[in-house]
Scaffold this active site. Structure first.
Site, PDB file in Angstrom:
ATOM      1  N   ASN A 146       0.843  -1.201   0.000  1.00 61.21           N
ATOM      2  CA  ASN A 146       0.000   0.000   0.000  1.00 61.21           C
ATOM      3  C   ASN A 146       0.872   1.244   0.000  1.00 61.21           C
ATOM      4  O   ASN A 146       2.020   1.210   0.438  1.00 61.21           O
ATOM      5  CB  ASN A 146      -0.893   0.039   1.248  1.00 61.21           C
ATOM      6  CG  ASN A 146      -1.991  -0.998   1.167  1.00 61.21           C
ATOM      7  OD1 ASN A 146      -2.607  -1.178   0.131  1.00 61.21           O
ATOM      8  ND2 ASN A 146      -2.227  -1.703   2.266  1.00 61.21           N
ATOM      9  N   ASP A 191      -1.340   5.620 -12.285  1.00 62.09           N
ATOM     10  CA  ASP A 191      -0.785   6.527 -13.301  1.00 62.09           C
ATOM     11  C   ASP A 191      -0.230   5.716 -14.471  1.00 62.09           C
ATOM     12  O   ASP A 191      -0.369   6.106 -15.628  1.00 62.09           O
ATOM     13  CB  ASP A 191       0.354   7.367 -12.709  1.00 62.09           C
ATOM     14  CG  ASP A 191      -0.098   8.231 -11.542  1.00 62.09           C
ATOM     15  OD1 ASP A 191      -1.307   8.507 -11.446  1.00 62.09           O
ATOM     16  OD2 ASP A 191       0.763   8.630 -10.733  1.00 62.09           O
TER      17      ASP A 191
END
Length: 378
Positions: free
Chosen positions: A164, A333
């Site tokens: 994470n 992204d």
């Protein structure tokens, strides 16, 4: 169209209608009204940030009130956090910012020619700014920064725990982008006009809504493709008015499952079902009727959901051994970058998603949004 034509060809032509492309009559089948892969065909505008990445512990997250998988803007309470991060942990620096990452990945996937991707954003006249300029040049991105000396170049702390990442962005100079001092300049606007595909991450809604709207309206009026990313739950919650002003111009909407849920809540969709959310997002008002909106939501290791026409499809991601994941910072992204690399070359949406999955799969095996010298994608 004759129905004895191969099914694949029919699908491809139907997709061209969805995209709003017009084929040049009498040209070879692979030549469209857009010149593929030319310089400055992809335009991105956003917040250029220097990423400061470090593996941290849960105590560090708790100390600064951070969630394990979230994106927030730095507040007063986070000021000391950047210093502590550098002092206490082993940090790496990467050129970042959501839109810039995606443009970099798209350029990496395309390889040649260089400078297919253009990027606008604001930096400071400082060392971090010099690093960003050098990194953009290394990535063969045609970056045109608005440079000012009031604020230092922005940075983003990427606090990694397991697979994470908690992102805390200190926008600084990135927050100082001025439409009239940069976007409106003739030489810069010419680069906007050269582009065929536009991509802006929702984070930029907090900086210059007027710049986004100018670019979005240009895309819509010229039947080009304008893409927006929801980017973070806080954008959907606290900047929903700005988001709704841009939404009528959005041809392709990106997001992940948590952003989709926040968007649905903010819009009063009254559903938590991701397929239903994509349909409702798709049917929001749209200015350019020549293109039907496409909605693409990723779900981490779960399949990516795409709505186009009246179809909702789920595409499985590439499998990866959990032990091979270094960090998921930049995965979203990278997915968009991979997708855009094919979109700008006029490939099918299936190919766009395949490239997105490939790029994300590469990036999560590495620290930050970095990649090897060449892609291995066919």
């Amino acid at each position: 169209m004759a129905f004895d034509e191969p099914k694949a060809k029919r699908i491809k032509l139907e997709e061209k209608k969805l995209r709003g492309d017009i084929l040049i009559v009498g040209s070879p089948p692979h030549v469209s009204s857009r010149v593929n892969e030319r310089q400055n065909a992809l335009f991105g505008m956003g917040n250029p940030l220097l990423d400061i990445c470090a593996v941290v512990d849960k105590d560090f997250l708790e100390k600064y009130g951070l969630k394990a998988n979230d994106q927030i803007l730095a507040e007063e309470k986070h000021k000391e956090m950047f210093e502590e991060l550098v002092k206490k942990f082993n940090v790496e620096y990467h050129a970042g910012g959501a839109t810039q990452n995606s443009v970099k990945v798209a350029q990496w996937m395309i390889q040649e020619p260089h400078k297919v991707g253009t990027f606008f954003g604001c930096i400071g006249k400082d060392t971090f700014g010099k690093i960003l300029k050098a990194k953009a040049a290394e990535a063969h991105v045609d970056a045109h920064y608005y440079e000012q000396s009031e604020e230092p170049t922005g940075s983003c702390a990427a606090c990694i725990t397991g697979d994470n990442r908690s992102l805390v962005a200190n926008l600084a100079a990135a927050n100082c982008y001025k439409k009239e001092k940069h976007l409106d300049l003739e030489e810069n606007w010419k680069l906007v006009e050269k582009a065929q595909v536009y991509y802006i991450a929702g984070f930029f809604l907090t900086v210059s809504l007027e710049s986004i709207l100018k670019v979005a309206k240009h895309a819509s009026e010229n039947n080009k493709i304008f893409c927006l990313n929801l980017s973070a739950p806080f954008i959907c919650e606290f900047f929903k008015d700005a988001l709704l002003k841009v939404m009528p111009y959005v041809d392709i909407l990106f997001g992940n499952e948590t952003e989709a849920a926040a968007f649905a809540q903010g819009q009063g969709f009254e559903t938590e079902d991701i397929e239903e959310i994509t349909k409702k997002a798709q049917s929001l008002p749209k200015v350019n009727k020549k293109r039907q909106r496409i909605v693409v939501f990723t779900q981490g290791k779960e399949g990516t959901v795409m709505t186009r026409g009246d179809k909702v499809e789920t595409f499985p991601v590439l499998e990866i051994d959990h032990s091979k994941i270094v960090d998921t910072n930049g995965a979203g992204d990278a997915f968009v970058g991979g997708f855009l690399s094919q979109l700008v070359q006029d490939k099918t949406f299936e190919q766009c998603i395949r490239a997105g999955h490939y790029a994300a799969n590469v990036i999560i095996r590495r620290s930050g949004c970095t990649f090897p010298e060449k892609p291995d994608f066919h």
